[in-house]
Scaffold this active site. Structure first.
Site, PDB file in Angstrom:
ATOM      1  N   SER A   1      38.874  35.674  46.623  1.00  0.00           N
ATOM      2  CA  SER A   1      39.337  36.311  45.382  1.00  0.00           C
ATOM      3  C   SER A   1      38.154  36.520  44.449  1.00  0.00           C
ATOM      4  O   SER A   1      37.553  35.543  43.971  1.00  0.00           O
ATOM      5  CB  SER A   1      40.373  35.418  44.683  1.00  0.00           C
ATOM      6  OG  SER A   1      40.489  35.814  43.330  1.00  0.00           O
TER       7      SER A   1
ATOM      8  N   HIS B   1      40.107  39.940  48.075  1.00  0.00           N
ATOM      9  CA  HIS B   1      41.297  39.800  47.220  1.00  0.00           C
ATOM     10  C   HIS B   1      40.925  40.163  45.789  1.00  0.00           C
ATOM     11  O   HIS B   1      39.973  39.608  45.224  1.00  0.00           O
ATOM     12  CB  HIS B   1      41.816  38.364  47.300  1.00  0.00           C
ATOM     13  CG  HIS B   1      43.143  38.157  46.667  1.00  0.00           C
ATOM     14  ND1 HIS B   1      44.333  38.534  47.262  1.00  0.00           N
ATOM     15  CD2 HIS B   1      43.473  37.593  45.480  1.00  0.00           C
ATOM     16  CE1 HIS B   1      45.337  38.196  46.464  1.00  0.00           C
ATOM     17  NE2 HIS B   1      44.857  37.628  45.387  1.00  0.00           N
TER      18      HIS B   1
ATOM     19  N   ASP C   1      42.245  40.521  42.035  1.00  0.00           N
ATOM     20  CA  ASP C   1      43.322  40.053  41.145  1.00  0.00           C
ATOM     21  C   ASP C   1      43.384  40.831  39.838  1.00  0.00           C
ATOM     22  O   ASP C   1      42.545  40.651  38.958  1.00  0.00           O
ATOM     23  CB  ASP C   1      43.074  38.569  40.801  1.00  0.00           C
ATOM     24  CG  ASP C   1      43.484  37.657  41.927  1.00  0.00           C
ATOM     25  OD1 ASP C   1      42.715  36.743  42.255  1.00  0.00           O
ATOM     26  OD2 ASP C   1      44.589  37.857  42.468  1.00  0.00           O
TER      27      ASP C   1
ATOM     28  N   MET D   1      45.143  41.533  36.316  1.00  0.00           N
ATOM     29  CA  MET D   1      45.991  40.842  35.341  1.00  0.00           C
ATOM     30  C   MET D   1      46.026  41.663  34.054  1.00  0.00           C
ATOM     31  O   MET D   1      44.988  42.123  33.581  1.00  0.00           O
ATOM     32  CB  MET D   1      45.410  39.448  35.047  1.00  0.00           C
ATOM     33  CG  MET D   1      45.302  38.612  36.296  1.00  0.00           C
ATOM     34  SD  MET D   1      44.508  37.032  35.957  1.00  0.00           S
ATOM     35  CE  MET D   1      44.448  36.367  37.617  1.00  0.00           C
TER      36      MET D   1
ATOM     37  N   HIS E   1      46.038  42.504  44.405  1.00  0.00           N
ATOM     38  CA  HIS E   1      47.169  41.698  43.912  1.00  0.00           C
ATOM     39  C   HIS E   1      47.375  42.049  42.443  1.00  0.00           C
ATOM     40  O   HIS E   1      46.582  41.623  41.589  1.00  0.00           O
ATOM     41  CB  HIS E   1      46.813  40.211  44.094  1.00  0.00           C
ATOM     42  CG  HIS E   1      47.836  39.276  43.567  1.00  0.00           C
ATOM     43  ND1 HIS E   1      47.541  37.950  43.325  1.00  0.00           N
ATOM     44  CD2 HIS E   1      49.124  39.441  43.226  1.00  0.00           C
ATOM     45  CE1 HIS E   1      48.620  37.342  42.865  1.00  0.00           C
ATOM     46  NE2 HIS E   1      49.599  38.220  42.800  1.00  0.00           N
TER      47      HIS E   1
ATOM     48  N   MET F   1      49.159  41.549  39.140  1.00  0.00           N
ATOM     49  CA  MET F   1      49.990  40.666  38.327  1.00  0.00           C
ATOM     50  C   MET F   1      50.215  41.394  37.001  1.00  0.00           C
ATOM     51  O   MET F   1      49.620  41.071  35.961  1.00  0.00           O
ATOM     52  CB  MET F   1      49.279  39.325  38.104  1.00  0.00           C
ATOM     53  CG  MET F   1      49.208  38.496  39.379  1.00  0.00           C
ATOM     54  SD  MET F   1      47.917  37.274  39.357  1.00  0.00           S
ATOM     55  CE  MET F   1      46.548  38.267  39.941  1.00  0.00           C
TER      56      MET F   1
ATOM     57  N   MET G   1      52.698  32.422  45.945  1.00  0.00           N
ATOM     58  CA  MET G   1      51.770  31.850  44.956  1.00  0.00           C
ATOM     59  C   MET G   1      51.872  30.335  44.998  1.00  0.00           C
ATOM     60  O   MET G   1      52.960  29.770  44.842  1.00  0.00           O
ATOM     61  CB  MET G   1      52.097  32.359  43.556  1.00  0.00           C
ATOM     62  CG  MET G   1      51.812  33.838  43.337  1.00  0.00           C
ATOM     63  SD  MET G   1      50.145  34.334  43.753  1.00  0.00           S
ATOM     64  CE  MET G   1      49.198  33.388  42.555  1.00  0.00           C
TER      65      MET G   1
ATOM     66  N   ASP H   1      48.181  31.884  48.045  1.00  0.00           N
ATOM     67  CA  ASP H   1      47.171  32.207  47.029  1.00  0.00           C
ATOM     68  C   ASP H   1      47.204  31.201  45.889  1.00  0.00           C
ATOM     69  O   ASP H   1      48.186  31.112  45.148  1.00  0.00           O
ATOM     70  CB  ASP H   1      47.510  33.612  46.496  1.00  0.00           C
ATOM     71  CG  ASP H   1      46.520  34.118  45.492  1.00  0.00           C
ATOM     72  OD1 ASP H   1      46.777  35.201  44.932  1.00  0.00           O
ATOM     73  OD2 ASP H   1      45.510  33.447  45.247  1.00  0.00           O
TER      74      ASP H   1
HETATM   75  C1  DX5 Z   1      45.737  33.548  40.426  1.00  0.00           C
HETATM   76  C2  DX5 Z   1      45.197  34.537  41.459  1.00  0.00           C
HETATM   77  C3  DX5 Z   1      44.508  33.845  42.603  1.00  0.00           C
HETATM   78  C4  DX5 Z   1      43.276  33.038  42.151  1.00  0.00           C
HETATM   79  C5  DX5 Z   1      42.826  32.134  43.267  1.00  0.00           C
HETATM   80  O1  DX5 Z   1      46.569  34.231  39.531  1.00  0.00           O
HETATM   81  O2  DX5 Z   1      46.234  35.329  41.999  1.00  0.00           O
HETATM   82  O3  DX5 Z   1      44.120  34.815  43.586  1.00  0.00           O
HETATM   83  O4  DX5 Z   1      42.236  33.920  41.797  1.00  0.00           O
HETATM   84  O5  DX5 Z   1      41.785  31.322  42.745  1.00  0.00           O
HETATM   85  P1  DX5 Z   1      41.606  29.825  43.300  1.00  0.00           P
HETATM   86  O6  DX5 Z   1      41.403  29.977  44.803  1.00  0.00           O
HETATM   87  O7  DX5 Z   1      40.373  29.320  42.589  1.00  0.00           O
HETATM   88  O8  DX5 Z   1      42.845  29.062  42.975  1.00  0.00           O
HETATM   89 ZN    ZN Z   2      45.713  36.630  43.719  1.00  0.00          ZN
END
Ligand code: DX5
Ligand code: ZN
Length: 218
Positions: free
Chosen positions: A9, A34, A36, A38, A67, A69, A141, A179
């Site tokens: 990620s 990956h 992320d 947000m 991903h 969110m 998650m 994840d």
């Molecule tokens: C959290 C993300 C994850 C996160 C994982 O909202 O969706 O992908 O970045 O990070 P680690 O592996 O450090 O928990």
């Molecule tokens: Zn993620």
């Protein structure tokens, strides 16, 4: 048990050297990247979006595992597909009905990407069952979405085991991804529970032995 697919990620990457960080994990053997997204509404954090995806999607040969969110995934799904998402995973909780979930899945497929559905720790695994024959991936998650570096929520394993059995018993072609809080110890138990793909951020980025770390969790 097949080896896990590894999806670093980039949320945990050093953004001063993003290109180099991506090259590092690719050379270390990661198959997915990956990404992320947000929006500060669906989750209490803001990360990065379409311009960054557009600029990095073609600078490596890994699968762009995006991903989102975010609220209103139906509105933004086409832009993420056009920007380079190979897999676009949205949240069940960001939709107002099962019909809307199906609409987003169909839209992602229309734009040529694979469709993933993610559920938060507080959402029961049975909520994803109606969509399994349309989905390419379910993302479970194992932390509250919004931040890297959190601790693994062990109850997530029950969801993996349940979904693994359901998919196998019904011969469904849908990958299981987990994840959040994945490290050497939690990666091993998540594999044993039946996941296909492991997302890892803080366990990989910022360390000199990424290749060894990837092999340890694979
Ligand atoms: C959290 C993300 C994850 C996160 C994982 O909202 O969706 O992908 O970045 O990070 P680690 O592996 O450090 O928990
Ligand atoms: Zn993620």
């Amino acid at each position: 048990m097949d080896k896990a697919i590894i999806a670093p990620s980039i949320l945990s990457a050093d953004f001063k050297y993003l290109y180099e960080e991506i090259q590092k994990v690719e050379q270390a053997g990661a198959e997915y990247l990956h990404f992320d997204v947000m929006d500060g509404h669906f989750v209490p954090n803001i990360s990065f979006g379409i311009p960054v995806l557009k600029s990095i999607a073609k600078c490596h040969h890994m699968v762009n595992d995006v991903h989102i969110m975010i609220a209103d995934p139906y509105r933004y799904a086409p832009d993420f597909c056009k920007a380079g998402a190979d897999i676009l995973t949205f949240h069940y909780e960001a939709c107002n009905s099962d019909a809307e979930v199906f609409k987003v899945i169909d839209l992602i497929h229309e734009y040529g990407a694979k469709a993933g559905l993610s559920i938060k720790p507080g959402t029961h695994i049975s909520k994803v069952l109606p969509f399994l024959y349309s989905l390419d991936l379910v993302l479970i998650m194992s932390v509250e979405p919004g931040f890297g570096g959190q601790s693994f929520i062990p109850e997530s394993l029950g969801k993996v085991i349940y979904l693994r059995n359901y998919i196998d018993e019904n011969n469904i072609k849908c990958l299981i991804e987990i994840d959040g809080g994945i490290n050497e110890e939690t990666g091993k138990i998540a594999r044993a529970a039946g996941v296909d793909i492991l997302v890892a951020g803080s366990y990989l980025f910022g360390h000199d032995d990424i290749k060894e770390r990837i092999e340890k969790i694979r």
